[in-house]
Design an enzyme around this catalytic site. Structure first.
Site, PDB file in Angstrom:
ATOM      1  N   CYS A 104       0.799  -1.225   0.000  1.00  0.00           N
ATOM      2  CA  CYS A 104       0.000   0.000   0.000  1.00  0.00           C
ATOM      3  C   CYS A 104       0.829   1.271   0.000  1.00  0.00           C
ATOM      4  CB  CYS A 104      -0.922   0.025   1.215  1.00  0.00           C
ATOM      5  SG  CYS A 104      -2.207  -1.199   1.116  1.00  0.00           S
ATOM      6  N   VAL A 105       2.130   1.150   0.192  1.00  0.00           N
ATOM      7  CA  VAL A 105       2.942   2.364   0.265  1.00  0.00           C
ATOM      8  C   VAL A 105       3.889   2.425  -0.940  1.00  0.00           C
ATOM      9  CG1 VAL A 105       4.304   3.821   1.782  1.00  0.00           C
ATOM     10  CG2 VAL A 105       2.949   1.976   2.744  1.00  0.00           C
TER      11      VAL A 105
END
Lengths: 105, 166
Positions: A104-105
């Protein structure tokens, strides 16, 4: 799973147009996909990112996230978004013959 | 691509460490997928962009019914007695623990995350009414904040956006 011919080579792609087997990727395919993504001709700066992603995926088994690319490949967030505008996460992965990053990053 | 003009706007109204992350994570994902991002910081959410506060966001265990001791590696879902929450040092401890866990997942701290979003093209704004109420100035905010705008300005600039309130 379907196949399509990109730059003269038949490869397996998923429903979003990502190559499913990184081994089928070639530089000619990357150049063709880059055109499809509206990037035009790839510059050495593009290739540096693509080659980093290929190497990283080969060692970790998954496509690097944008954060991993900026933190590890020495390219700034600004430059990454300028090189691959309007959605670098998907564009970098697709052109590099990898699947979408899971992180997600 | 089909979603070329998709736009997302986040309203950040909370200043707790745990509530700082949703907009950062979703905003970053949106930018990565070619979606325009605008973030409006209001009320306590302004702590996220306040230079003096952004590195000191906290998560208090008091009245947080979801925070159980399994975060500290104790198996099961044993609660933290509420009375413990008032002991000095508990909030810094919980905040330290959360930061450590985030770091372990390679999630950057809030200040750095905001800079990533700005570099990726996100537009940050502070709420005029909150700024007036807290007696703040534009200089109090981190560099990426474009302007201080009214609620009405925000509505104008987010026409056609999906709006997410946090």
């Amino acid at each position: 799973m379907t196949t399509r011919t990109i730059a003269g080579k038949t490869v397996q792609v998923n429903e979003e147009g990502f190559l499913t087997d990184p081994a089928e990727w070639t530089k000619e395919i990357a150049a063709e996909l880059a055109k499809e993504e509206g990037l035009g001709v790839l510059t050495p700066a593009h290739w540096a990112v693509i080659e980093f992603c290929r190497k990283d995926a080969a060692s970790t088994g998954k496509a690097p996230t944008l954060r991993r690319i900026t933190a590890t490949a020495g390219v700034s967030t600004k430059d990454l978004f300028a090189l691959f505008p309007k959605g670098p996460a998907k564009k970098v992965a697709r052109i590099s013959g990898l699947t979408k990053p899971e992180g997600c990053v | 691509m089909a979603e070329q003009n998709r736009k997302v706007a986040f309203i950040c109204s909370k200043g707790n460490l745990d509530m700082a992350y949703p907009a950062l994570i979703m905003g970053w994902a949106a930018l990565g997928n070619g979606i325009d991002v605008t973030i409006f910081f209001t009320f306590w959410g302004m702590d996220m962009i306040n230079k003096a506060r952004v590195d000191h966001l906290e998560i208090p265990p008091l009245a947080n019914s979801s925070m159980k001791m399994n975060m500290m590696g104790i198996p099961g879902y044993i609660g933290i007695p509420q009375i413990m929450g008032v002991i000095p040092g508990m909030t810094p401890f919980a905040s330290w623990l959360m930061k450590k866990k985030m770091d372990g997942l390679e999630v950057p701290p809030v200040r750095e995350y905001l800079q990533m979003l700005v570099d990726g093209g996100a537009k940050l704004y502070a709420c005029k009414m909150s700024v007036d109420m807290f007696g703040l100035k534009k200089e109090d905010f981190i560099d990426g904040v474009i302007d201080i705008v009214s609620a009405s300005d925000f509505m104008d600039m987010t026409e056609g956006s999906q709006i997410i309130f946090i």
